[in-house]
Design an enzyme around this catalytic site. Sequence first.
Site, mmCIF file in Angstrom:
data_model
loop_
_atom_site.group_PDB
_atom_site.id
_atom_site.type_symbol
_atom_site.label_atom_id
_atom_site.label_comp_id
_atom_site.label_asym_id
_atom_site.label_seq_id
_atom_site.Cartn_x
_atom_site.Cartn_y
_atom_site.Cartn_z
ATOM 1 N N LEU A 287 -1.360 13.230 -13.226
ATOM 2 C CA LEU A 287 -2.417 12.545 -14.092
ATOM 3 C C LEU A 287 -1.543 11.237 -14.221
ATOM 4 O O LEU A 287 -0.278 10.880 -14.197
ATOM 5 C CB LEU A 287 -1.518 12.742 -15.367
ATOM 6 N N ARG A 288 -2.022 9.940 -13.412
ATOM 7 C CA ARG A 288 -1.804 9.710 -12.821
ATOM 8 C C ARG A 288 -1.118 7.863 -13.970
ATOM 9 O O ARG A 288 -2.185 7.872 -15.275
ATOM 10 C CB ARG A 288 -2.638 8.128 -12.041
ATOM 11 N N GLU B 147 0.620 -1.313 0.260
ATOM 12 C CA GLU B 147 0.488 0.374 0.073
ATOM 13 C C GLU B 147 0.394 1.193 -0.517
ATOM 14 O O GLU B 147 2.085 1.442 0.813
ATOM 15 C CB GLU B 147 -0.703 0.285 1.321
ATOM 16 N N GLY B 148 0.651 2.414 -0.662
ATOM 17 C CA GLY B 148 1.379 3.521 -0.848
ATOM 18 C C GLY B 148 0.734 4.510 -0.204
ATOM 19 O O GLY B 148 -0.026 4.304 1.126
ATOM 20 N N PHE B 149 1.319 5.802 -0.118
ATOM 21 C CA PHE B 149 1.742 6.721 0.697
ATOM 22 C C PHE B 149 0.037 7.679 1.155
ATOM 23 O O PHE B 149 -0.239 7.856 2.397
ATOM 24 C CB PHE B 149 2.702 7.694 -0.006
ATOM 25 N N ASN B 150 -0.516 6.884 0.202
ATOM 26 C CA ASN B 150 -2.154 8.133 0.486
ATOM 27 C C ASN B 150 -2.900 7.711 1.251
ATOM 28 O O ASN B 150 -3.726 7.929 2.140
ATOM 29 C CB ASN B 150 -2.406 8.997 -0.545
ATOM 30 N N THR C 87 -5.763 7.896 -4.374
ATOM 31 C CA THR C 87 -5.681 8.311 -3.268
ATOM 32 C C THR C 87 -5.306 9.309 -3.761
ATOM 33 O O THR C 87 -5.359 10.042 -2.469
ATOM 34 C CB THR C 87 -5.586 7.295 -2.590
ATOM 35 N N PHE C 88 -4.131 9.780 -4.687
ATOM 36 C CA PHE C 88 -2.952 10.794 -4.252
ATOM 37 C C PHE C 88 -3.858 11.730 -4.577
ATOM 38 O O PHE C 88 -3.951 12.816 -4.515
ATOM 39 C CB PHE C 88 -2.241 10.170 -5.480
#
Length: 510
Positions: A308-309, A69-72, A403-404
């Site tokens: 822009l992911r 899982e990522g930062f956000n 989530t970013f």
Amino acid sequence: MAALGPGGRCAPTLPLLLGLAALAVPPSLAAASEPPPAALRAGHAASSLPAAAAASRTRYLLYDVNPPEGFNLRRDVYVRIASLLKTLRKSENWVLVLPPWGRLYHWQSADILQVRIAWSEFFDIPSLNKNIPVIEYEQFLAESGGPFIEQVYVLQGYAEGWKEGTWEEKIDEKPCIDQLMYSRDKHGYYRGWFWGYEETRGLNASCLSVQGSASIVAPILLKNTSAQSVMLDRAENLLHDHYGGKDYWNTRRSMVFAKHLRVVGDKFRKKYLQSTDEADRTQYKEDWTQMKVKTGTALGGPYLGVHLRRRDFVWGHREDVPSLQGAVKKIHSLLESLKLERVFVATDAVEEEIELLKKLLPEMVRFEPSLEELKLYKDGGLAVIDQWICAHARYFIGTSVSTFSFRIHEEREILGFDPKTTYNRFCGETEKNSHKGNRGNPGGSGKCCHSIDGTPGTLKAAEAVRTKLEPDSSWLRLAAPSRALHHALCNKPIVPRPGCRDLSIHPDCV
């Protein structure tokens, strides 16, 4: 630091899995299956604690999240755990130990060491403490007398999965479904990742099957263990207590970015985007409890903000992500309609795509650090700077189910932007563009989904039952920001398929 051009990145390094060992099944917790009494349900204000709680011994709550899982997403889990801590502090004196950052999938800079990173690198600790008492892990080691965690609970779903029908919140101590990322050494201690602190050991470990909001764990921690330090691993399995309510927003507003990162973003805005707080009507107070703004009062800088992911979203969310050409076409359309000349782009695109964007979008401005700045701010700090700049744009458009982007939505809400300038997202190549934005779809809101007026009635009813939003809630939100629920307003499944154990993130359960 340069305003334009690509930044060097390399392939991600996946976390090294430690030796795995199945644990013995601990005694059943009959009391844990009972619904928590009113006194243990989700609380709101840390300042309303009984005097007896302050006089008792200090207990420490630690937590971790699924490694990929990522930062956000991890920032969202913090909000859930903060609600649990407030509930615990109604009965005892608990302090939250902030889990050090490191080895995240999206942190792909290979030239710097990114492990054992303190929260103060990215967030303002005094601001966090105005909401709940928190300490860094290093301080916990000093206060607790050594690198030992007395009890580790690994949170998991139920082996039989969630079955269709009435939602039931429950928690039970169960046999571990999967092998654990912990192994016992010759002294009987449990060794694991522990945020990169190899010397840390767990004294006891067991598994809890959980289905419900964060504070459902409170009776376990208050009644079934006397451990002074307790860690909840896989904490993303817990849902929000009051998603979108006053308690949620107090915690979210307390997550103030570290000042040194905000200063970097502000200087960049002023130099490259002619953006200042005075001109943009985004005056910011260091004390978040004193920052009172009305929706629609913020103007924003004279530029378009874009997230822009790319990368894993290109294949993992094909239906939600536009082609580069499609994104550029939308950006040019917005620049023309908004009468703006510059666009700030936050993206994880690979170098080849960055070069193409430069050719197709000469108006593009990006924050690109020098190697020295990268080492100083790290990948997490760069993400914060990008989000801070996007949050101050005249108009923002993000990426569906990211989530970013959702964290940027929240920052703009806090700053007082009109929702129409915030809740917008790029359409996938096959989607039809409707005329309404959507404030009710966490991480995936925007013009390609339904407005909140178009929310299915069953979802509205479920939200009303699950969350009991406070009167000052800013809008109707989903009860649990899982990937499955993120998609709900786009006419996709609201809950995981029957038989899936993981209610929060597993893509196969969507």
